[in-house]
Design a protein around this motif. Structure first.
Motif, PDB file in Angstrom:
ATOM      1  N   PRO A 225       0.842  -1.208   0.000  1.00  0.00           N
ATOM      2  CA  PRO A 225       0.000   0.000   0.000  1.00  0.00           C
ATOM      3  C   PRO A 225       0.871   1.249   0.000  1.00  0.00           C
ATOM      4  N   GLU A 226       0.401   2.276  -0.688  1.00  0.00           N
ATOM      5  CA  GLU A 226       1.250   3.422  -0.993  1.00  0.00           C
ATOM      6  C   GLU A 226       0.893   4.665  -0.172  1.00  0.00           C
TER       7      GLU A 226
ATOM      8  N   ALA B 229      -8.373   0.390   0.322  1.00  0.00           N
ATOM      9  CA  ALA B 229      -8.905   1.103  -0.839  1.00  0.00           C
ATOM     10  C   ALA B 229      -8.191   0.778  -2.140  1.00  0.00           C
ATOM     11  N   ALA B 230      -7.028   0.147  -2.062  1.00  0.00           N
ATOM     12  CA  ALA B 230      -6.252  -0.139  -3.275  1.00  0.00           C
ATOM     13  C   ALA B 230      -6.985  -1.138  -4.171  1.00  0.00           C
TER      14      ALA B 230
ATOM     15  N   PHE C 167      -1.339   3.242   6.080  1.00  0.00           N
ATOM     16  CA  PHE C 167      -1.167   2.150   5.128  1.00  0.00           C
ATOM     17  C   PHE C 167      -2.339   1.169   5.175  1.00  0.00           C
ATOM     18  N   GLY C 168      -2.966   1.057   6.347  1.00  0.00           N
ATOM     19  CA  GLY C 168      -4.144   0.191   6.441  1.00  0.00           C
ATOM     20  C   GLY C 168      -5.285   0.699   5.586  1.00  0.00           C
TER      21      GLY C 168
ATOM     22  N   ILE D 255      -2.067  -4.466  13.723  1.00  0.00           N
ATOM     23  CA  ILE D 255      -1.151  -3.336  13.574  1.00  0.00           C
ATOM     24  C   ILE D 255      -1.899  -2.026  13.273  1.00  0.00           C
ATOM     25  N   ALA D 256      -3.214  -2.034  13.415  1.00  0.00           N
ATOM     26  CA  ALA D 256      -4.011  -0.866  13.019  1.00  0.00           C
ATOM     27  C   ALA D 256      -3.611   0.406  13.758  1.00  0.00           C
ATOM     28  N   GLY D 257      -3.218   0.299  15.006  1.00  0.00           N
ATOM     29  CA  GLY D 257      -2.881   1.485  15.784  1.00  0.00           C
ATOM     30  C   GLY D 257      -1.401   1.818  15.821  1.00  0.00           C
TER      31      GLY D 257
END
Length: 440
Positions: A165-166, A393-394, A387-388, A370-372
């Motif tokens: 993810p970018e 959305a990618a 990045f999440g 790793i969301a937080g």
């Protein structure tokens, strides 16, 4: 790492950072231990085993201590890693060794841009991991990540490591010196489009510190832009469409504009000069998939801590890079190699790698863990959410057999525009010729 990640991404010291997951990691170890080969047999009849792992760049396994932990959990197992900085060089060497059947490691990494070639054209040269119980791991991964490494007859040919993810990494100190905003939310608003990003670049150029450009190379700009598209080089039917794809042409034209406006430091990614530029402050922004965070840390070192930050990407979410771990059919220790890659790609280990190295997990259970996450190196940036959100959305990209080869020819041609002043139409013709010569 790795395009660099990646990985062209390949990432030299693909690193990334924040919270520790001790109890979760232990739970993952136990789960992974239960997921080994059902028969418990060993290629080496229970003796000591040296497993060889061959990667492009660094995936962070050594740096994060995962190899050492695995060796401790599996007495008698020693892991020896080799790596190649540039993914294109790595792939060429791997193809030579696969053709000859010798010199192969027990574990070979494959970049996402090459996985269609493995699945569609080279399945007979890689171990079908179903023999060792890999079919039980399918629920750990998104459908797209799993099926990309699945052969025509259902063979499981690799296990997913990370995805890419970018976002946009930037040097807040350099932006401040040029009188530009440094707040990540404000920047995200100002460069919500690629036109906005280039406009800020022109403002930066007008007041930039000496010997500092807006971005590292137009090749990196192109790569991150094309990563925002579902169809890039092939369409869903498998037809090669790169030279007629309007989205690709837009990415090309935007990159050419950046070159003509003098916004680039004209650095060839993964070159020694590019590596040195991280400490020299030669560029203020760097389009960065998650695996690039570790590369930045490795090249900028301790002196870069707190100078870097991360904001959302212009133009919406995308994906650049991601990889797989495979076991060649000619590997010496196939069962032990499978057990190692099953453990390395288990959710707990993937979550830990993101915390330490920035490789965004492909294992779905790891994403919530790793969301937080935040990263003190990158000024406390909320890397888990940035990045999440991008990963959610990618687009699910269409992967083709020669994705990476086509991409390389295009970025080579953009390098001609950027560094030699080649006319864009002539450079595009060179890219077309390069694609024809490379893939026929």
């Amino acid at each position: 790492m790795p395009t660099a990640r990646a990985a062209g991404r390949t990432a030299g010291a693909a690193g990334k950072a924040a919270v520790r997951l001790g109890a979760v990691a232990l739970a993952g170890v136990l789960l992974a231990a239960c997921g080994g080969s059902p028969d418990g047999a060993s290629d080496s009849a229970g003796g000591e085993v040296t497993l060889t792992v061959d990667l492009f760049g660094s995936f962070g396994y050594q740096e994060s201590g995962l190899y050492a932990e695995y060796e401790k959990l599996h007495p008698g197992v020693t892991i020896k890693q080799t790596d190649t900085e540039d993914e294109a060089d790595y792939w060429k060497s791997l193809q030579t060794r696969l053709a000859g059947g010798g010199g192969l490691a027990d574990v070979q990494a494959v970049e996402v841009g090459r996985i269609a070639s493995v699945a569609q054209q080279q399945a007979d040269r890689f171990e079908d991991l179903r023999k060792h119980g890999a079919d039980k791991l399918k629920s750990q991964f998104p459908e797209a990540k799993w099926t990309a490494a699945t052969g025509k007859n259902g063979e499981v040919l690799g296990l997913g490591t990370d995805v890419g993810p970018e976002a946009m990494c930037y040097r807040s100190d350099l932006l401040a010196a040029a009188g530009l905003p440094t707040d990540r939310e404000e920047l995200a608003r100002k460069w919500s489009t690629w036109d906005g990003y280039l406009d800020l670049g022109r403002q930066y150029k007008a007041k930039a510190p000496a010997k500092s450009a807006w971005l590292d190379s137009v090749g990196s700009l192109y790569s991150v832009m094309i990563g925002q598209q579902k169809e890039r080089y092939y369409d869903a039917s498998g037809k090669l469409i790169w030279d007629t794809n309007p989205a690709l042409k837009t990415a090309w034209d935007t990159s050419v504009t950046a070159a003509h406006d003098g916004l680039s430091a004209k650095l060839d990614q993964w070159s020694p000069q590019w590596n040195q530029a991280f400490t020299a402050g030669s560029f203020a922004t760097l389009p960065c998939p998650a695996w690039m965070l570790g590369y930045i840390k490795g090249q900028a070192g301790d002196a870069g801590k707190g100078k870097w930050d991360i904001a959302k990407l212009p133009g919406g979410a995308g994906n650049w890079g991601g990889s797989y771990l495979t076991v060649p059919r000619a590997a010496k220790h196939k069962k032990e190699a499978y057990e190692l890659i099953a453990w390395l790609t288990a959710p707990a280990q993937q979550a830990r790698l993101f915390q330490k190295q920035g490789s965004f997990p492909s294992a779905t259970a790891a994403i919530g863990q790793i969301a937080g996450a935040t990263d003190p190196y990158f000024s406390g940036a909320p890397i888990g959410s940035i990045f999440g959100d991008a990963a959610k959305a990618a687009p699910v990209q269409v992967l083709g057999v020669h994705d990476q080869s086509v991409a390389q020819q295009i970025t080579n041609a953009l390098g001609e525009v950027e560094r030699k002043g080649t006319d864009p139409e002539a450079a595009w013709a060179n890219a077309r010729k390069g694609v024809e010569n490379t893939i026929g």
